[in-house]
Motif scaffolding. Structure first.
Motif, PDB file in Angstrom:
ATOM      1  N   GLU A 172      42.276  50.642  37.806  1.00  0.00           N
ATOM      2  CA  GLU A 172      41.237  50.843  38.814  1.00  0.00           C
ATOM      3  C   GLU A 172      39.852  51.121  38.231  1.00  0.00           C
ATOM      4  O   GLU A 172      38.872  50.498  38.664  1.00  0.00           O
ATOM      5  N   PRO A 173      39.693  52.049  37.264  1.00  0.00           N
ATOM      6  CA  PRO A 173      38.345  52.276  36.734  1.00  0.00           C
ATOM      7  C   PRO A 173      37.737  51.003  36.147  1.00  0.00           C
ATOM      8  O   PRO A 173      36.541  50.749  36.296  1.00  0.00           O
ATOM      9  N   ARG A 174      38.563  50.211  35.501  1.00  0.00           N
ATOM     10  CA  ARG A 174      38.083  48.974  34.884  1.00  0.00           C
ATOM     11  C   ARG A 174      37.637  47.977  35.941  1.00  0.00           C
ATOM     12  O   ARG A 174      36.599  47.313  35.808  1.00  0.00           O
ATOM     13  N   ILE A 175      38.411  47.851  37.017  1.00  0.00           N
ATOM     14  CA  ILE A 175      38.067  46.933  38.100  1.00  0.00           C
ATOM     15  C   ILE A 175      36.779  47.374  38.790  1.00  0.00           C
ATOM     16  O   ILE A 175      35.906  46.558  39.090  1.00  0.00           O
ATOM     17  N   VAL A 176      36.651  48.673  39.030  1.00  0.00           N
ATOM     18  CA  VAL A 176      35.440  49.185  39.681  1.00  0.00           C
ATOM     19  C   VAL A 176      34.220  48.928  38.802  1.00  0.00           C
ATOM     20  O   VAL A 176      33.160  48.515  39.288  1.00  0.00           O
ATOM     21  N   GLU A 177      34.338  49.141  37.492  1.00  0.00           N
ATOM     22  CA  GLU A 177      33.208  48.884  36.604  1.00  0.00           C
ATOM     23  C   GLU A 177      32.822  47.408  36.637  1.00  0.00           C
ATOM     24  O   GLU A 177      31.636  47.067  36.644  1.00  0.00           O
ATOM     25  N   ALA A 178      33.822  46.544  36.684  1.00  0.00           N
ATOM     26  CA  ALA A 178      33.539  45.108  36.706  1.00  0.00           C
ATOM     27  C   ALA A 178      32.869  44.673  37.998  1.00  0.00           C
ATOM     28  O   ALA A 178      32.087  43.716  38.012  1.00  0.00           O
ATOM     29  N   ALA A 179      33.155  45.376  39.102  1.00  0.00           N
ATOM     30  CA  ALA A 179      32.720  44.896  40.412  1.00  0.00           C
ATOM     31  C   ALA A 179      31.491  45.586  40.972  1.00  0.00           C
ATOM     32  O   ALA A 179      30.747  44.974  41.754  1.00  0.00           O
ATOM     33  N   SER A 180      31.255  46.834  40.635  1.00  0.00           N
ATOM     34  CA  SER A 180      30.312  47.654  41.398  1.00  0.00           C
ATOM     35  C   SER A 180      28.895  47.086  41.443  1.00  0.00           C
ATOM     36  O   SER A 180      28.316  46.930  42.528  1.00  0.00           O
ATOM     37  N   ALA A 181      28.313  46.779  40.291  1.00  0.00           N
ATOM     38  CA  ALA A 181      26.922  46.304  40.279  1.00  0.00           C
ATOM     39  C   ALA A 181      26.793  44.970  41.000  1.00  0.00           C
ATOM     40  O   ALA A 181      25.818  44.729  41.731  1.00  0.00           O
ATOM     41  N   PRO A 198      38.710  46.472  67.002  1.00  0.00           N
ATOM     42  CA  PRO A 198      37.967  45.276  67.410  1.00  0.00           C
ATOM     43  C   PRO A 198      36.456  45.392  67.355  1.00  0.00           C
ATOM     44  O   PRO A 198      35.764  44.373  67.482  1.00  0.00           O
ATOM     45  N   VAL A 199      35.901  46.579  67.167  1.00  0.00           N
ATOM     46  CA  VAL A 199      34.446  46.709  67.089  1.00  0.00           C
ATOM     47  C   VAL A 199      33.884  45.992  65.868  1.00  0.00           C
ATOM     48  O   VAL A 199      32.707  45.607  65.837  1.00  0.00           O
ATOM     49  N   SER A 200      34.714  45.789  64.866  1.00  0.00           N
ATOM     50  CA  SER A 200      34.264  45.119  63.648  1.00  0.00           C
ATOM     51  C   SER A 200      35.313  44.115  63.190  1.00  0.00           C
ATOM     52  O   SER A 200      36.446  44.095  63.690  1.00  0.00           O
ATOM     53  N   ARG A 201      34.920  43.284  62.226  1.00  0.00           N
ATOM     54  CA  ARG A 201      35.836  42.301  61.629  1.00  0.00           C
ATOM     55  C   ARG A 201      35.658  42.345  60.112  1.00  0.00           C
ATOM     56  O   ARG A 201      34.614  42.779  59.606  1.00  0.00           O
ATOM     57  N   THR A 202      36.665  41.900  59.402  1.00  0.00           N
ATOM     58  CA  THR A 202      36.590  41.861  57.941  1.00  0.00           C
ATOM     59  C   THR A 202      37.092  40.521  57.424  1.00  0.00           C
ATOM     60  O   THR A 202      38.118  40.002  57.891  1.00  0.00           O
ATOM     61  N   LEU A 203      36.367  39.971  56.476  1.00  0.00           N
ATOM     62  CA  LEU A 203      36.731  38.754  55.753  1.00  0.00           C
ATOM     63  C   LEU A 203      37.022  39.163  54.317  1.00  0.00           C
ATOM     64  O   LEU A 203      36.214  39.862  53.696  1.00  0.00           O
ATOM     65  N   ALA A 204      38.175  38.773  53.776  1.00  0.00           N
ATOM     66  CA  ALA A 204      38.565  39.235  52.439  1.00  0.00           C
ATOM     67  C   ALA A 204      39.112  38.098  51.592  1.00  0.00           C
ATOM     68  O   ALA A 204      39.700  37.134  52.102  1.00  0.00           O
ATOM     69  N   VAL A 205      38.909  38.226  50.287  1.00  0.00           N
ATOM     70  CA  VAL A 205      39.421  37.263  49.309  1.00  0.00           C
ATOM     71  C   VAL A 205      40.097  38.033  48.177  1.00  0.00           C
ATOM     72  O   VAL A 205      39.803  39.216  47.956  1.00  0.00           O
ATOM     73  N   PRO A 206      40.999  37.388  47.444  1.00  0.00           N
ATOM     74  CA  PRO A 206      41.640  38.076  46.316  1.00  0.00           C
ATOM     75  C   PRO A 206      40.717  38.129  45.110  1.00  0.00           C
ATOM     76  O   PRO A 206      39.828  37.288  44.943  1.00  0.00           O
ATOM     77  N   VAL A 207      40.930  39.128  44.265  1.00  0.00           N
ATOM     78  CA  VAL A 207      40.269  39.202  42.961  1.00  0.00           C
ATOM     79  C   VAL A 207      41.350  38.962  41.916  1.00  0.00           C
ATOM     80  O   VAL A 207      42.325  39.716  41.845  1.00  0.00           O
ATOM     81  N   MET A 208      41.158  37.919  41.118  1.00  0.00           N
ATOM     82  CA  MET A 208      42.189  37.509  40.170  1.00  0.00           C
ATOM     83  C   MET A 208      41.766  37.848  38.743  1.00  0.00           C
ATOM     84  O   MET A 208      40.593  37.707  38.372  1.00  0.00           O
ATOM     85  N   GLU A 209      42.719  38.299  37.957  1.00  0.00           N
ATOM     86  CA  GLU A 209      42.541  38.399  36.512  1.00  0.00           C
ATOM     87  C   GLU A 209      43.498  37.400  35.892  1.00  0.00           C
ATOM     88  O   GLU A 209      44.698  37.642  35.812  1.00  0.00           O
ATOM     89  N   GLY A 210      42.967  36.269  35.507  1.00  0.00           N
ATOM     90  CA  GLY A 210      43.828  35.167  35.123  1.00  0.00           C
ATOM     91  C   GLY A 210      44.555  34.641  36.351  1.00  0.00           C
ATOM     92  O   GLY A 210      43.932  34.293  37.355  1.00  0.00           O
ATOM     93  N   ARG A 211      45.871  34.648  36.304  1.00  0.00           N
ATOM     94  CA  ARG A 211      46.664  34.191  37.445  1.00  0.00           C
ATOM     95  C   ARG A 211      47.190  35.341  38.289  1.00  0.00           C
ATOM     96  O   ARG A 211      47.932  35.125  39.233  1.00  0.00           O
ATOM     97  N   ARG A 212      46.820  36.551  37.945  1.00  0.00           N
ATOM     98  CA  ARG A 212      47.361  37.734  38.615  1.00  0.00           C
ATOM     99  C   ARG A 212      46.333  38.347  39.546  1.00  0.00           C
ATOM    100  O   ARG A 212      45.188  38.569  39.153  1.00  0.00           O
ATOM    101  N   VAL A 213      46.730  38.627  40.784  1.00  0.00           N
ATOM    102  CA  VAL A 213      45.827  39.310  41.703  1.00  0.00           C
ATOM    103  C   VAL A 213      45.814  40.795  41.350  1.00  0.00           C
ATOM    104  O   VAL A 213      46.868  41.411  41.181  1.00  0.00           O
ATOM    105  N   VAL A 214      44.618  41.358  41.205  1.00  0.00           N
ATOM    106  CA  VAL A 214      44.490  42.761  40.807  1.00  0.00           C
ATOM    107  C   VAL A 214      43.783  43.596  41.869  1.00  0.00           C
ATOM    108  O   VAL A 214      43.798  44.830  41.805  1.00  0.00           O
ATOM    109  N   ALA A 215      43.147  42.930  42.825  1.00  0.00           N
ATOM    110  CA  ALA A 215      42.411  43.651  43.866  1.00  0.00           C
ATOM    111  C   ALA A 215      42.070  42.671  44.977  1.00  0.00           C
ATOM    112  O   ALA A 215      42.364  41.471  44.890  1.00  0.00           O
ATOM    113  N   SER A 216      41.457  43.184  46.020  1.00  0.00           N
ATOM    114  CA  SER A 216      40.920  42.323  47.070  1.00  0.00           C
ATOM    115  C   SER A 216      39.507  42.782  47.396  1.00  0.00           C
ATOM    116  O   SER A 216      39.177  43.964  47.258  1.00  0.00           O
TER     117      SER A 216
END
Length: 255
Positions: free
Chosen positions: A80-89, A200-218
Motif C-alpha cells: 500500500e505505501p508503495r502504491i500510494v507513493e506511485a499514485a498520489s501526485a 444514488p446521489v453520486s456515481r463512480t467510474l473505476a478502472v484497475p491498476v495493474m503491476e505487470g499482469r497483476r491487479v494491485v489496486a483500483s
C-alpha cells in the motif's frame, strides 16, 4: 511550504546513512568528504546510529558500514505505501484538471479500502473524506474493478468469502451467475460503474491498476449524478482515468 525549519541533526543523520549506503565500508575521512559534516559531529552521529543498531564499526580498520538494522527502516515500504507513493501526485494533478475527486483503493480481505483520495483538491466533492472507507467488491465501482481483473482463482475465493458477508451491498454475490456475467462485461469494456441504487446521489467510474499482469489496486472518479450521466462520464473521463492507471503502473515498476 513547511511550517517549520528542518531539524538539522535529523538531516545530518540521514545524510550519514545515505553516504554509508553508497559504499560497502566508509572511513571517517570518506564520510567527511561525502557529507561535509565536521568529524567530531560525525563521530557522535555514528555512535548514536550504532547504538540504534543501524551502523557497525570496526575500530581496528577505522571503518564504518551499515548494520542489518537498517532493513527495518524499509520493512513497511511495500504494498500500500508503495502504491500510494506511485499514485498520489498523478491523481492530484488529474483532479486539478477535471475537478472531480479520485480515489485509490486496495483489497482488504472481503472489500476494497480507500487508501488515497484527492477530495482535498476537489471543489466538487460531496464528502469530507473517504480515507479508510470499506467498499463492497460486488456493489461498488472500485470493488468491481478489482474483482473483475484479478485472477480467476482469486475471484472464486473472494466470491466464496462474500457468501458469508453481512454487508447488505454484498447480497448481490449470492447470485454467482449474475455476478460473473457483470464481471465479464466489466473486463470487456475495461471499466466498472457502481451498482444502480447504491448511494444514488453520486456515481463512480473505476478502472484497475495493474503491476505487470497483476491487479494491485483500483482507481475511481466520483461525480454528482445529477450533473453528469454515466454515458457522459465514460465518454469524457474514461480515457484520462485509464492513462493515469497506466502511468501509476509504470511508476510502480520504476519504484
Amino acid at each position: 511550504m513547511p511550517s517549520f525549519a528542518p531539524i538539522r541533526s535529523v538531516e545530518r543523520a540521514i545524510d550519514v546513512l545515505m553516504a554509508l549506503n553508497r559504499y560497502p565500508v566508509c572511513s571517517l575521512e570518506l564520510l567527511y568528504q561525502q557529507t561535509s559534516i565536521p568529524k567530531p559531529t560525525l563521530v557522535r552521529l555514528l555512535e548514536t546510529l550504532q547504538h540504534k543498531g543501524l551502523v557497525t564499526h570496526a575500530p581496528q580498520y577505522g571503518a564504518y558500514s551499515l548494520a542489518s538494522g537498517v532493513k527495518q527502516l524499509s520493512a513497511g515500504y511495500h504494498g500500500e505505501p508503495r502504491i500510494v507513493e506511485a499514485a498520489s501526485a498523478l491523481a492530484d494533478a488529474l483532479t486539478r484538471q477535471i475537478k472531480w475527486p479520485l480515489a485509490l483503493a486496495v483489497l482488504d480481505y472481503d472489500a476494497v479500502v480507500v487508501r488515497y483520495s484527492t477530495i482535498p483538491n476537489s471543489p466538487l466533492a460531496l464528502l469530507h473524506s473517504t480515507i479508510n472507507m470499506r467498499l463492497s467488491l460486488v456493489g461498488r465501482a472500485l470493488g468491481r474493478a478489482y474483482l473483475a481483473f484479478c485472477t480467476g482463482e482469486e475471484r472464486r475465493a473472494l466470491l466464496d468469502i462474500l457468501k458469508l458477508s453481512a454487508n447488505e451491498e454484498d447480497t448481490i454475490a449470492h447470485d454467482r451467475k449474475a455476478v460473473l456475467a457483470t464481471l465479464r462485461k466489466i473486463r470487456q469494456q475495461g471499466y466498472a460503474l457502481r451498482e444502480p441504487g447504491i448511494r444514488p446521489v453520486s456515481r463512480t467510474l473505476a478502472v484497475p491498476v495493474m503491476e505487470g499482469r497483476r491487479v494491485v489496486a483500483s482507481l475511481g472518479m466520483t461525480w454528482i449524478a445529477s450533473a453528469v450521466s454515466d454515458e457522459q462520464a465514460v465518454k469524457r473521463y474514461l480515457e484520462p482515468l485509464q492513462d493515469l492507471s497506466r502511468f501509476i503502473g509504470k511508476r510502480l515498476a520504476d519504484l
